[in-house]
Design a protein around this motif. Structure first.
Motif, mmCIF file in Angstrom:
data_model
loop_
_atom_site.group_PDB
_atom_site.id
_atom_site.type_symbol
_atom_site.label_atom_id
_atom_site.label_comp_id
_atom_site.label_asym_id
_atom_site.label_seq_id
_atom_site.Cartn_x
_atom_site.Cartn_y
_atom_site.Cartn_z
ATOM 1 N N MET A 1 0.813 -1.199 0.000
ATOM 2 C CA MET A 1 0.000 0.000 0.000
ATOM 3 C C MET A 1 0.856 1.262 0.000
ATOM 4 N N ASP A 2 2.166 1.133 0.221
ATOM 5 C CA ASP A 2 3.036 2.301 0.268
ATOM 6 C C ASP A 2 3.144 3.008 -1.078
ATOM 7 N N ASP A 3 2.822 2.331 -2.151
ATOM 8 C CA ASP A 3 2.968 2.916 -3.480
ATOM 9 C C ASP A 3 1.746 3.709 -3.919
ATOM 10 N N TYR A 4 0.702 3.717 -3.113
ATOM 11 C CA TYR A 4 -0.516 4.429 -3.469
ATOM 12 C C TYR A 4 -0.502 5.826 -2.873
ATOM 13 N N ILE A 5 -0.922 6.765 -3.664
ATOM 14 C CA ILE A 5 -0.993 8.146 -3.208
ATOM 15 C C ILE A 5 -2.394 8.659 -3.510
ATOM 16 N N LEU A 30 -1.174 5.064 -8.473
ATOM 17 C CA LEU A 30 -0.215 4.042 -8.107
ATOM 18 C C LEU A 30 1.105 4.525 -8.674
ATOM 19 N N HIS A 31 2.046 4.756 -7.797
ATOM 20 C CA HIS A 31 3.300 5.424 -8.164
ATOM 21 C C HIS A 31 2.925 6.806 -8.698
ATOM 22 N N THR A 32 3.046 7.028 -9.977
ATOM 23 C CA THR A 32 2.674 8.330 -10.552
ATOM 24 C C THR A 32 1.562 8.206 -11.580
ATOM 25 N N THR A 33 0.956 7.031 -11.675
ATOM 26 C CA THR A 33 -0.089 6.789 -12.666
ATOM 27 C C THR A 33 -1.470 6.869 -12.036
ATOM 28 N N PRO A 34 -2.339 7.767 -12.531
ATOM 29 C CA PRO A 34 -3.699 7.815 -11.981
ATOM 30 C C PRO A 34 -4.480 6.556 -12.362
ATOM 31 N N PHE A 133 -17.387 -2.488 -9.491
ATOM 32 C CA PHE A 133 -16.679 -1.440 -10.220
ATOM 33 C C PHE A 133 -15.223 -1.376 -9.776
ATOM 34 N N LEU A 134 -14.994 -1.376 -8.461
ATOM 35 C CA LEU A 134 -13.621 -1.341 -7.952
ATOM 36 C C LEU A 134 -12.846 -2.583 -8.359
ATOM 37 N N ALA A 135 -13.504 -3.736 -8.354
ATOM 38 C CA ALA A 135 -12.830 -4.966 -8.779
ATOM 39 C C ALA A 135 -12.391 -4.858 -10.233
ATOM 40 N N HIS A 136 -13.254 -4.286 -11.087
ATOM 41 C CA HIS A 136 -12.891 -4.087 -12.496
ATOM 42 C C HIS A 136 -11.686 -3.161 -12.619
ATOM 43 N N VAL A 137 -11.701 -2.055 -11.883
ATOM 44 C CA VAL A 137 -10.591 -1.096 -11.927
ATOM 45 C C VAL A 137 -9.300 -1.774 -11.471
ATOM 46 N N MET A 138 -9.370 -2.537 -10.391
ATOM 47 C CA MET A 138 -8.190 -3.214 -9.870
ATOM 48 C C MET A 138 -7.677 -4.283 -10.823
ATOM 49 N N ALA A 146 -0.092 -1.918 -13.044
ATOM 50 C CA ALA A 146 -0.166 -0.698 -12.250
ATOM 51 C C ALA A 146 -0.750 -0.916 -10.864
ATOM 52 N N TRP A 147 -1.567 -1.920 -10.674
ATOM 53 C CA TRP A 147 -2.282 -2.070 -9.408
ATOM 54 C C TRP A 147 -2.283 -3.542 -9.010
ATOM 55 N N PRO A 148 -1.533 -3.931 -7.988
ATOM 56 C CA PRO A 148 -1.557 -5.335 -7.567
ATOM 57 C C PRO A 148 -2.918 -5.708 -7.021
ATOM 58 N N SER A 149 -3.228 -6.969 -7.059
ATOM 59 C CA SER A 149 -4.538 -7.424 -6.591
ATOM 60 C C SER A 149 -4.701 -7.143 -5.103
ATOM 61 N N LEU A 150 -5.735 -6.394 -4.776
ATOM 62 C CA LEU A 150 -6.020 -6.064 -3.380
ATOM 63 C C LEU A 150 -7.290 -6.728 -2.880
#
Length: 152
Positions: A1-5, A30-34, A133-138, A146-150
């Motif tokens: 989670m440290d990579d999320y801003i 995530l990092h610098t990618t929206p 919706f969030l599952a689709h985005v993830m 860009a986004w590890p499975s959460l």
């Protein structure tokens, strides 16, 4: 989670005191990618045609402004109180869904009807749609690296 801003941002063009139903945005990177944009407006805005139109326009504007910073799709949510409207900005097509309703040139029309915010987060079905919706985005972000499975 440290990579999320999470970047809180005021709606474009507003200082916060100029519009009573102004929208605050949460940009999730995530990092610098929206990867997600969430616009948050007041619960009373759902009953005001001008406030709904402003929230819709501001969400489209912010998604468009961020379109060069993501790879394929950038997703957004407009939340007016607990009522949600979902968006997707396809970079390849330069299209934001859900489609806008154009202002009629000679008469007044509601360009952002309240029923477009068709998901109430406090209902079981609304919560389920939100989580889907969030599952689709993830899933999309994970596929793009860009986004590890959460999801648990």
């Amino acid at each position: 989670m440290d990579d999320y801003i999470i970047h809180p941002q005021l709606a474009p063009g507003f200082s916060g005191c100029e519009a009573p139903d102004s929208v605050m945005y949460l940009r999730v990177d995530l990092h610098t990618t929206p990867v997600l944009l969430v616009g948050v407006g007041t619960e009373t805005a759902i009953n005001n045609a001008s406030a709904r139109a402003a929230a819709d326009n501001q969400t489209r504007l912010r998604l468009g402004q961020l379109s060069d910073e993501h790879s394929t799709e950038l997703h957004g949510i407009s939340a007016l109180g607990t009522r949600l409207r979902f968006y997707c900005c396809d970079r390849a097509e330069s299209v934001v869904t859900s489609p806008p309703i154009l202002q009629h040139t000679t008469s007044t029309n509601d360009v952002a009807p309240a029923d477009l915010w068709d998901t109430d987060l406090l209902t079981d079905s609304g919560y389920g749609r939100f989580m889907d919706f969030l599952a689709h985005v993830m899933t999309l972000a994970a596929a793009e690296g860009a986004w590890p499975s959460l999801l648990v």
